[in-house]
Design a protein around this motif. Structure first.
Motif, PDB file in Angstrom:
ATOM      1  N   LEU A 114       0.828  -1.194   0.000  1.00  0.00           N
ATOM      2  CA  LEU A 114       0.000   0.000   0.000  1.00  0.00           C
ATOM      3  C   LEU A 114       0.868   1.251   0.000  1.00  0.00           C
ATOM      4  CD1 LEU A 114      -2.695  -1.181   2.544  1.00  0.00           C
ATOM      5  CD2 LEU A 114      -2.961  -0.908   0.073  1.00  0.00           C
ATOM      6  N   ARG A 115       0.566   2.177  -0.896  1.00  0.00           N
ATOM      7  CA  ARG A 115       1.342   3.401  -0.992  1.00  0.00           C
ATOM      8  C   ARG A 115       1.037   4.296   0.211  1.00  0.00           C
ATOM      9  NH1 ARG A 115       0.541   6.678  -5.989  1.00  0.00           N
ATOM     10  NH2 ARG A 115       1.099   8.431  -4.663  1.00  0.00           N
ATOM     11  N   ASP A 116       2.009   5.101   0.601  1.00  0.00           N
ATOM     12  CA  ASP A 116       1.841   5.991   1.740  1.00  0.00           C
ATOM     13  C   ASP A 116       2.427   7.358   1.396  1.00  0.00           C
ATOM     14  OD1 ASP A 116       1.261   6.855   4.348  1.00  0.00           O
ATOM     15  OD2 ASP A 116       3.313   6.435   4.976  1.00  0.00           O
ATOM     16  N   PRO A 117       1.598   8.419   1.419  1.00  0.00           N
ATOM     17  CA  PRO A 117       0.161   8.355   1.693  1.00  0.00           C
ATOM     18  C   PRO A 117      -0.612   7.788   0.508  1.00  0.00           C
ATOM     19  CG  PRO A 117       0.798  10.595   1.185  1.00  0.00           C
ATOM     20  CD  PRO A 117       2.061   9.806   1.240  1.00  0.00           C
ATOM     21  N   LEU A 118      -1.816   7.344   0.806  1.00  0.00           N
ATOM     22  CA  LEU A 118      -2.671   6.796  -0.242  1.00  0.00           C
ATOM     23  C   LEU A 118      -3.150   7.909  -1.166  1.00  0.00           C
ATOM     24  CD1 LEU A 118      -4.080   4.146  -1.179  1.00  0.00           C
ATOM     25  CD2 LEU A 118      -6.038   4.845   0.212  1.00  0.00           C
ATOM     26  N   ILE A 119      -3.708   8.978  -0.575  1.00  0.00           N
ATOM     27  CA  ILE A 119      -4.135  10.160  -1.317  1.00  0.00           C
ATOM     28  C   ILE A 119      -3.794  11.383  -0.467  1.00  0.00           C
ATOM     29  CG2 ILE A 119      -6.055  11.386  -2.420  1.00  0.00           C
ATOM     30  CD1 ILE A 119      -7.521   8.725  -2.604  1.00  0.00           C
ATOM     31  N   GLU A 120      -3.073  12.325  -1.032  1.00  0.00           N
ATOM     32  CA  GLU A 120      -2.700  13.512  -0.267  1.00  0.00           C
ATOM     33  C   GLU A 120      -3.876  14.472  -0.117  1.00  0.00           C
ATOM     34  OE1 GLU A 120       0.772  15.304  -1.919  1.00  0.00           O
ATOM     35  OE2 GLU A 120       2.088  13.677  -1.254  1.00  0.00           O
ATOM     36  N   HIS A 178     -10.339   9.389  12.238  1.00  0.00           N
ATOM     37  CA  HIS A 178     -11.498   9.448  11.337  1.00  0.00           C
ATOM     38  C   HIS A 178     -11.363   8.426  10.202  1.00  0.00           C
ATOM     39  CE1 HIS A 178     -15.123  12.006  10.374  1.00  0.00           C
ATOM     40  NE2 HIS A 178     -15.176  10.926   9.578  1.00  0.00           N
ATOM     41  N   ASN A 179     -11.435   7.187  10.597  1.00  0.00           N
ATOM     42  CA  ASN A 179     -11.068   6.090   9.708  1.00  0.00           C
ATOM     43  C   ASN A 179     -12.267   5.428   9.045  1.00  0.00           C
ATOM     44  OD1 ASN A 179     -11.764   4.778  12.407  1.00  0.00           O
ATOM     45  ND2 ASN A 179     -11.516   2.988  11.076  1.00  0.00           N
ATOM     46  N   SER A 180     -11.967   4.536   8.130  1.00  0.00           N
ATOM     47  CA  SER A 180     -12.924   3.575   7.590  1.00  0.00           C
ATOM     48  C   SER A 180     -12.214   2.239   7.454  1.00  0.00           C
ATOM     49  CB  SER A 180     -13.478   4.032   6.240  1.00  0.00           C
ATOM     50  OG  SER A 180     -12.444   4.273   5.302  1.00  0.00           O
ATOM     51  N   LEU A 184      -7.173  -0.829   7.312  1.00  0.00           N
ATOM     52  CA  LEU A 184      -7.590   0.377   8.006  1.00  0.00           C
ATOM     53  C   LEU A 184      -7.212   1.579   7.145  1.00  0.00           C
ATOM     54  CD1 LEU A 184      -8.418   1.929  10.694  1.00  0.00           C
ATOM     55  CD2 LEU A 184      -6.002   1.730  11.336  1.00  0.00           C
ATOM     56  N   VAL A 185      -8.192   2.426   6.852  1.00  0.00           N
ATOM     57  CA  VAL A 185      -7.960   3.654   6.091  1.00  0.00           C
ATOM     58  C   VAL A 185      -8.202   4.823   7.045  1.00  0.00           C
ATOM     59  CG1 VAL A 185      -8.567   4.986   4.042  1.00  0.00           C
ATOM     60  CG2 VAL A 185      -8.753   2.483   4.004  1.00  0.00           C
ATOM     61  N   TYR A 186      -7.280   5.751   7.114  1.00  0.00           N
ATOM     62  CA  TYR A 186      -7.347   6.833   8.097  1.00  0.00           C
ATOM     63  C   TYR A 186      -6.614   8.052   7.554  1.00  0.00           C
ATOM     64  CZ  TYR A 186      -2.520   5.423   9.073  1.00  0.00           C
ATOM     65  OH  TYR A 186      -1.184   5.131   8.943  1.00  0.00           O
ATOM     66  N   HIS A 187      -6.706   9.176   8.250  1.00  0.00           N
ATOM     67  CA  HIS A 187      -5.884  10.321   7.873  1.00  0.00           C
ATOM     68  C   HIS A 187      -4.877  10.623   8.972  1.00  0.00           C
ATOM     69  CE1 HIS A 187      -9.003  13.105   9.943  1.00  0.00           C
ATOM     70  NE2 HIS A 187      -7.908  13.200  10.644  1.00  0.00           N
ATOM     71  N   ALA A 188      -3.766  11.212   8.574  1.00  0.00           N
ATOM     72  CA  ALA A 188      -2.752  11.672   9.519  1.00  0.00           C
ATOM     73  C   ALA A 188      -1.876  12.698   8.818  1.00  0.00           C
ATOM     74  CB  ALA A 188      -1.892  10.517  10.031  1.00  0.00           C
ATOM     75  N   ALA A 218      -4.846  10.935   3.390  1.00  0.00           N
ATOM     76  CA  ALA A 218      -5.458   9.612   3.515  1.00  0.00           C
ATOM     77  C   ALA A 218      -4.369   8.551   3.443  1.00  0.00           C
ATOM     78  CB  ALA A 218      -6.485   9.396   2.415  1.00  0.00           C
ATOM     79  N   ARG A 219      -4.400   7.626   4.387  1.00  0.00           N
ATOM     80  CA  ARG A 219      -3.397   6.568   4.476  1.00  0.00           C
ATOM     81  C   ARG A 219      -4.110   5.227   4.679  1.00  0.00           C
ATOM     82  NH1 ARG A 219       1.609   9.185   5.677  1.00  0.00           N
ATOM     83  NH2 ARG A 219       1.311  11.374   6.238  1.00  0.00           N
ATOM     84  N   ALA A 220      -3.397   4.143   4.420  1.00  0.00           N
ATOM     85  CA  ALA A 220      -3.992   2.818   4.579  1.00  0.00           C
ATOM     86  C   ALA A 220      -2.928   1.827   5.027  1.00  0.00           C
ATOM     87  CB  ALA A 220      -4.611   2.348   3.259  1.00  0.00           C
ATOM     88  N   GLN A 221      -3.311   0.924   5.912  1.00  0.00           N
ATOM     89  CA  GLN A 221      -2.415  -0.160   6.295  1.00  0.00           C
ATOM     90  C   GLN A 221      -3.229  -1.358   6.754  1.00  0.00           C
ATOM     91  OE1 GLN A 221      -0.167   1.948   9.414  1.00  0.00           O
ATOM     92  NE2 GLN A 221      -1.005   0.519  10.929  1.00  0.00           N
TER      93      GLN A 221
END
Length: 324
Positions: A14-20, A264-266, A278-282, A300-303
Motif C-alpha cells: 500500500l502506498r503511503d500516503p494513499l491520497i494527499e 477518522h477512519n474507515s 484500516l484507512v485513516y488520515h494523519a 489519507a493513508r492505509a495499512q
C-alpha cells in the motif's frame, strides 16, 4: 489484547500516503470490483468521488465532483466528512454541512443516486437527516445487523459537557431515523478531551461475535487519536449497557513514522477479502500554524491490520502494521 492472529498477505504494497490532502477518508469495496473513495477536500466546498480497481489506483484515479455547495442557505459552508454507502440497490452519501452565517453549526444531510455507477447519474438531495433534537451533528455512518439498519453519528447535547457524543438509532429508510436514540459514548477519558471534548468519526466492524465501532477523540491536531467500542452481536444495540469502551486510545500519533493525529477512519479489505485494511488520515508533521481544521495536509493513508487472540482488532501503529 495480546497475541495477533495471522492475516493473509497481499502482493500489493500500500502506498503511503494513499491520497494527499484528503481528510476523513471513506473507502468501500463494492460488488462491481471497484474501490470507491470520498473524503473532505481542503476547500470544504464539494463532495468528490473516485474509484479504482485497487487501493493504490485511487491516488491517480479520475475524480467526479458529485455535489457542490450552494452560495447561501443551510448547505453553504464547511462540507465535512462525506461517506458513501450502497443500500437496497441505491447509492447514498451522508455528509455534514453548515451555513455561511453559522459556519460551525453543522447538521447531517443525505444524497441518493439510483445509477449502477455512482460516478454517473443524478445525485438527489434527500434533505436533513433529523435527529431527536437540533444541535451540532456530523459524521453519520450506517450498518445493517440482524435485518435492521442502524445509524451511528456524533452530536452535541447541550445538557452534557463537551462537544460531541456518539449516538445510535434505527433507520426507517436511509435518510430517516425512527424510534429511540441512544447515547453509547461520550468523551469521558483524558485522551478524548485535549483541546476539545470529542467522540466522532465512527466506523463499524462486525467480526468474532462482536460489533466494533472505532471512533476518534480530541482536537484535530497531533492529539487526535482512535478508540474502540464493542458490543456482543446478540445484544440490544440500542441499550447503552451493551457497549464497552477501550480504556486508552488504540491508534495515536507515531513520531517514528512522522504520522500525527491519526483518525477518522474507515475499514475495507483486499480484493479477495483476506486482508483487513484500516484507512485513516494523519499529518506528516506535529506543529501546525493556525487552526488545524484549515491545515490541508491530513493525508489519507492505509495499512493492514490483524486480530488479537481475544477477538479484538489490532491496528498496530500508524505506519507500522502489526506483525501478523
Amino acid at each position: 489484547m495480546t497475541g495477533c492472529s495471522r492475516s493473509s498477505p497481499s502482493e500489493e504494497e500500500l502506498r503511503d500516503p494513499l491520497i494527499e490532502q484528503r481528510a476523513d477518508p471513506w473507502v468501500i469495496l463494492h460488488s462491481d470490483g471497484y474501490y470507491y473513495f470520498t473524503g473532505s477536500v481542503p476547500e470544504y466546498d464539494r463532495i468528490e468521488l473516485r474509484r479504482a480497481k485497487s487501493l493504490n489506483g485511487l491516488a491517480g484515479a479520475e475524480t467526479a465532483d458529485i455535489w457542490r455547495k450552494p452560495d447561501s442557505g443551510p448547505l453553504s459552508k464547511h462540507i465535512w466528512a462525506p461517506e458513501i454507502h450502497f443500500i437496497d440497490g441505491k447509492w447514498y452519501v451522508y455528509y455534514a454541512a453548515a451555513r455561511e452565517e453559522k459556519p460551525f453549526d453543522h447538521r447531517i444531510y443525505v444524497l441518493e443516486n439510483e445509477s449502477a455507477n455512482p460516478m454517473e447519474g443524478e445525485w438527489i438531495e434527500k434533505g436533513q437527516l433529523k435527529t431527536n433534537w437540533e444541535s451540532f451533528s456530523l459524521d453519520a455512518t450506517t450498518f445493517e445487523h440482524g435485518g435492521t439498519r442502524y445509524l451511528v453519528w456524533a452530536q452535541k447535547d447541550p445538557r452534557i459537557a463537551g462537544n460531541t457524543n456518539l449516538y445510535i438509532g434505527k433507520l426507517a429508510n436511509p435518510w430517516t431515523l425512527e424510534g429511540e436514540q441512544t447515547m453509547i459514548a461520550k468523551p469521558d477519558q483524558a485522551w478524548e478531551s485535549i483541546g476539545f471534548m470529542v467522540n466522532e468519526g465512527a466506523a463499524v466492524l462486525k467480526r468474532n461475535g462482536k460489533i466494533f465501532i472505532s471512533y476518534s477523540g480530541s482536537a484535530t491536531d497531533s492529539h487526535y487519536a482512535m478508540g474502540l467500542l464493542a458490543a456482543s452481536d446478540a445484544s440490544d444495540l440500542l441499550d447503552p449497557a451493551s457497549w464497552t469502551k477501550s480504556e486508552a486510545p488504540l491508534f495515536y500519533s507515531n513520531p517514528d513514522q512522522s504520522q500525527y493525529g491519526p483518525g477518522h477512519n474507515s475499514f475495507t479489505t483486499s480484493p479477495d477479502g483476506k486482508r483487513d485494511i484500516l484507512v485513516y488520515h494523519a499529518r506528516p508533521y506535529r506543529d501546525i500554524e493556525g487552526d488545524p481544521l484549515f491545515d490541508p495536509n491530513r493525508h489519507a493513508r492505509a495499512q493492514s491490520f490483524g486480530w488479537n487472540e481475544d477477538g479484538t482488532p489490532n491496528f498496530g501503529k500508524p505506519g507500522e502494521p502489526p506483525d501478523f
